[in-house]
Design a protein around this motif. Structure first.
Motif, mmCIF file in Angstrom:
data_model
loop_
_atom_site.group_PDB
_atom_site.id
_atom_site.type_symbol
_atom_site.label_atom_id
_atom_site.label_comp_id
_atom_site.label_asym_id
_atom_site.label_seq_id
_atom_site.Cartn_x
_atom_site.Cartn_y
_atom_site.Cartn_z
ATOM 1 N N GLU A 170 0.809 -1.219 0.000
ATOM 2 C CA GLU A 170 0.000 0.000 0.000
ATOM 3 C C GLU A 170 0.840 1.266 0.000
ATOM 4 O OE1 GLU A 170 -3.288 0.407 -0.379
ATOM 5 O OE2 GLU A 170 -3.259 -1.726 -0.812
ATOM 6 N N PHE A 171 2.176 1.154 0.002
ATOM 7 C CA PHE A 171 3.044 2.327 -0.044
ATOM 8 C C PHE A 171 3.623 2.565 -1.431
ATOM 9 C CE2 PHE A 171 3.548 1.294 4.586
ATOM 10 C CZ PHE A 171 2.924 2.438 5.049
ATOM 11 N N GLU A 172 3.117 1.911 -2.438
ATOM 12 C CA GLU A 172 3.688 2.052 -3.783
ATOM 13 C C GLU A 172 3.630 3.490 -4.272
ATOM 14 O OE1 GLU A 172 2.703 -2.406 -5.542
ATOM 15 O OE2 GLU A 172 1.309 -0.767 -5.862
ATOM 16 N N ASP A 173 2.505 4.178 -4.090
ATOM 17 C CA ASP A 173 2.364 5.544 -4.601
ATOM 18 C C ASP A 173 3.300 6.513 -3.895
ATOM 19 O OD1 ASP A 173 0.496 4.759 -6.435
ATOM 20 O OD2 ASP A 173 -1.241 5.550 -5.348
ATOM 21 N N VAL A 174 3.407 6.403 -2.571
ATOM 22 C CA VAL A 174 4.288 7.328 -1.861
ATOM 23 C C VAL A 174 5.739 7.093 -2.252
ATOM 24 C CG1 VAL A 174 4.619 5.945 0.238
ATOM 25 C CG2 VAL A 174 4.750 8.418 0.370
ATOM 26 N N LEU A 175 6.119 5.856 -2.523
ATOM 27 C CA LEU A 175 7.483 5.592 -2.973
ATOM 28 C C LEU A 175 7.748 6.208 -4.341
ATOM 29 C CD1 LEU A 175 7.887 1.893 -1.793
ATOM 30 C CD2 LEU A 175 9.318 3.824 -1.081
ATOM 31 N N VAL A 176 6.773 6.127 -5.245
ATOM 32 C CA VAL A 176 6.915 6.755 -6.558
ATOM 33 C C VAL A 176 7.063 8.262 -6.411
ATOM 34 C CG1 VAL A 176 5.719 7.287 -8.723
ATOM 35 C CG2 VAL A 176 5.717 4.940 -7.833
ATOM 36 N N ILE A 177 6.221 8.865 -5.600
ATOM 37 C CA ILE A 177 6.255 10.327 -5.441
ATOM 38 C C ILE A 177 7.558 10.765 -4.780
ATOM 39 C CG2 ILE A 177 5.175 12.257 -4.226
ATOM 40 C CD1 ILE A 177 2.472 10.912 -4.749
ATOM 41 N N LEU A 178 8.011 10.044 -3.761
ATOM 42 C CA LEU A 178 9.285 10.384 -3.123
ATOM 43 C C LEU A 178 10.434 10.284 -4.117
ATOM 44 C CD1 LEU A 178 8.790 8.524 0.263
ATOM 45 C CD2 LEU A 178 9.033 11.002 -0.011
ATOM 46 N N THR A 179 10.357 9.323 -5.011
ATOM 47 C CA THR A 179 11.423 9.133 -5.999
ATOM 48 C C THR A 179 11.442 10.258 -7.019
ATOM 49 O OG1 THR A 179 11.316 6.728 -5.727
ATOM 50 C CG2 THR A 179 12.351 7.573 -7.736
ATOM 51 N N VAL A 180 10.293 10.567 -7.612
ATOM 52 C CA VAL A 180 10.254 11.567 -8.684
ATOM 53 C C VAL A 180 10.460 12.983 -8.154
ATOM 54 C CG1 VAL A 180 8.805 10.126 -10.161
ATOM 55 C CG2 VAL A 180 7.717 11.793 -8.629
ATOM 56 N N THR A 181 10.233 13.199 -6.853
ATOM 57 C CA THR A 181 10.465 14.521 -6.266
ATOM 58 C C THR A 181 11.824 14.621 -5.579
ATOM 59 O OG1 THR A 181 9.282 13.834 -4.258
ATOM 60 C CG2 THR A 181 8.011 15.019 -5.944
ATOM 61 N N ASN A 182 12.662 13.593 -5.759
ATOM 62 C CA ASN A 182 14.037 13.592 -5.230
ATOM 63 C C ASN A 182 14.091 13.764 -3.715
ATOM 64 O OD1 ASN A 182 15.283 13.347 -7.833
ATOM 65 N ND2 ASN A 182 14.849 15.516 -8.182
ATOM 66 N N LEU A 183 13.178 13.080 -3.012
ATOM 67 C CA LEU A 183 13.162 13.159 -1.547
ATOM 68 C C LEU A 183 13.648 11.870 -0.888
ATOM 69 C CD1 LEU A 183 9.819 15.102 -1.015
ATOM 70 C CD2 LEU A 183 12.132 15.923 -0.506
ATOM 71 N N ILE A 184 13.981 10.886 -1.693
ATOM 72 C CA ILE A 184 14.472 9.629 -1.121
ATOM 73 C C ILE A 184 15.718 9.866 -0.276
ATOM 74 C CG2 ILE A 184 15.530 7.409 -1.662
ATOM 75 C CD1 ILE A 184 12.574 7.288 -2.008
ATOM 76 N N GLU A 185 16.641 10.687 -0.793
ATOM 77 C CA GLU A 185 17.892 10.925 -0.073
ATOM 78 C C GLU A 185 17.635 11.568 1.287
ATOM 79 O OE1 GLU A 185 22.206 13.157 -0.682
ATOM 80 O OE2 GLU A 185 20.891 12.821 -2.396
#
Length: 286
Positions: A170-185
């Protein structure tokens, strides 16, 4: 014999000196009988009684074991029981004088135990280990230290991003958004809290589908308002507390009648512990 110079009295953490060793002390307290039984079942009592050993034990009360919903599964899996119990033990004498907010030290099975101090304006000070309240600390014994805790400590398997990847689809969307907005780091840094909306939350928020690349600045700002520097476990939160997000907005925290965390009027749906912080699961986008 353990040699410690102790001159400490923290609010909410009491100190005591007892010339027992760890296992006799634990056996003498009826409120720790479940811990004793499980340590003996996992043969960890011999580790704590080994000559020359010095250890610190974070000792969950019987009530802590009773309220842990996964205890039947943990107890019936010998490997998992060993892992969880070992996470409650350090191979050094650790007293509350050593606690700094966001400090981490390793358990005997090499999982990080995170320590936090919550000195909110409307609280008396709360000390936690692995997200559990230290209800009675600094019980100084001949071969180590015992801290009584109100929760069973669960070893985190990875950081915030890893926990979202493996814990729940259920966290797939938040992971996509964090990735494309460069917030993973940002979420890879130590001592972070993420208020993570579920897929259903994003589906309700973006009724026409996730935004296209032209809207990424606004999406990045929105997502930054779900991330906070610092690890904020439920036990350290009081109604009316406020946090500032990476995006600069204020999150007002309250507790409902069932002691669930409510953030800006939106109820959370549990916590997921991580090696570098914490996830609060959100049913709605903030």
């Amino acid at each position: 014999m353990l040699r410690l110079v102790l001159a400490v009295c923290f609010v909410g953490v009491t100190s005591a000196i007892n010339w027992d060793t760890i296992m006799p002390y634990l056996r003498s307290d009826p409120e720790l009988s479940n811990l004793v039984r499980l340590l003996e079942k996992a043969n960890l009592d011999t580790v704590l009684e080994a000559p020359g050993g010095i250890h610190t034990v974070f000792a969950p009360t019987n009530a802590a074991f009773q309220k842990q919903p996964y205890m039947p599964q943990i107890e019936n899996n010998a490997e998992l029981l060993q892992r969880v119990l070992q996470y409650h033990v350090m191979d050094s004498a650790f007293i509350s004088l050593f606690i700094d907010n966001e400090r981490t030290d390793m358990s005997i099975n090499d999982y990080p135990i995170r320590f936090n101090i919550y000195n909110w304006p409307n609280s008396h000070g709360i000390y936690t280990a692995g997200g559990a309240n230290i209800s009675q600390g600094d019980i100084i014994l001949r071969n180590g230290v015992v801290h009584v805790v109100d929760e069973v400590l669960l070893p985190p398997e990875g950081d915030i991003v890893y926990q979202m990847m493996v814990d729940d689809v259920e966290f797939e969307d938040v992971l996509v958004i964090l990735t494309v907005t460069n917030l993973i780091e940002d979420l890879m840094q130590d001592g972070m809290t993420l208020f993570a909306p579920l897929n259903t939350a994003f589906q309700a928020y973006y009724r026409d589908g996730l935004p296209n690349s032209g809207d990424m600045a606004a999406v990045r700002t929105m997502m930054m308002n779900h991330i906070v520097n610092g690890t904020y476990y439920l036990v350290g939160i009081h109604s009316g507390d406020q946090l500032t997000t990476l995006g600069g907005t204020t999150l007002t925290l309250t507790l409902d009648s069932r002691q669930r965390l409510v953030v800006n009027g939106k109820t959370t749906d549990g916590m997921i512990y991580a090696s570098n912080g914490l996830i609060h699961v959100m049913k709605e986008v903030l």
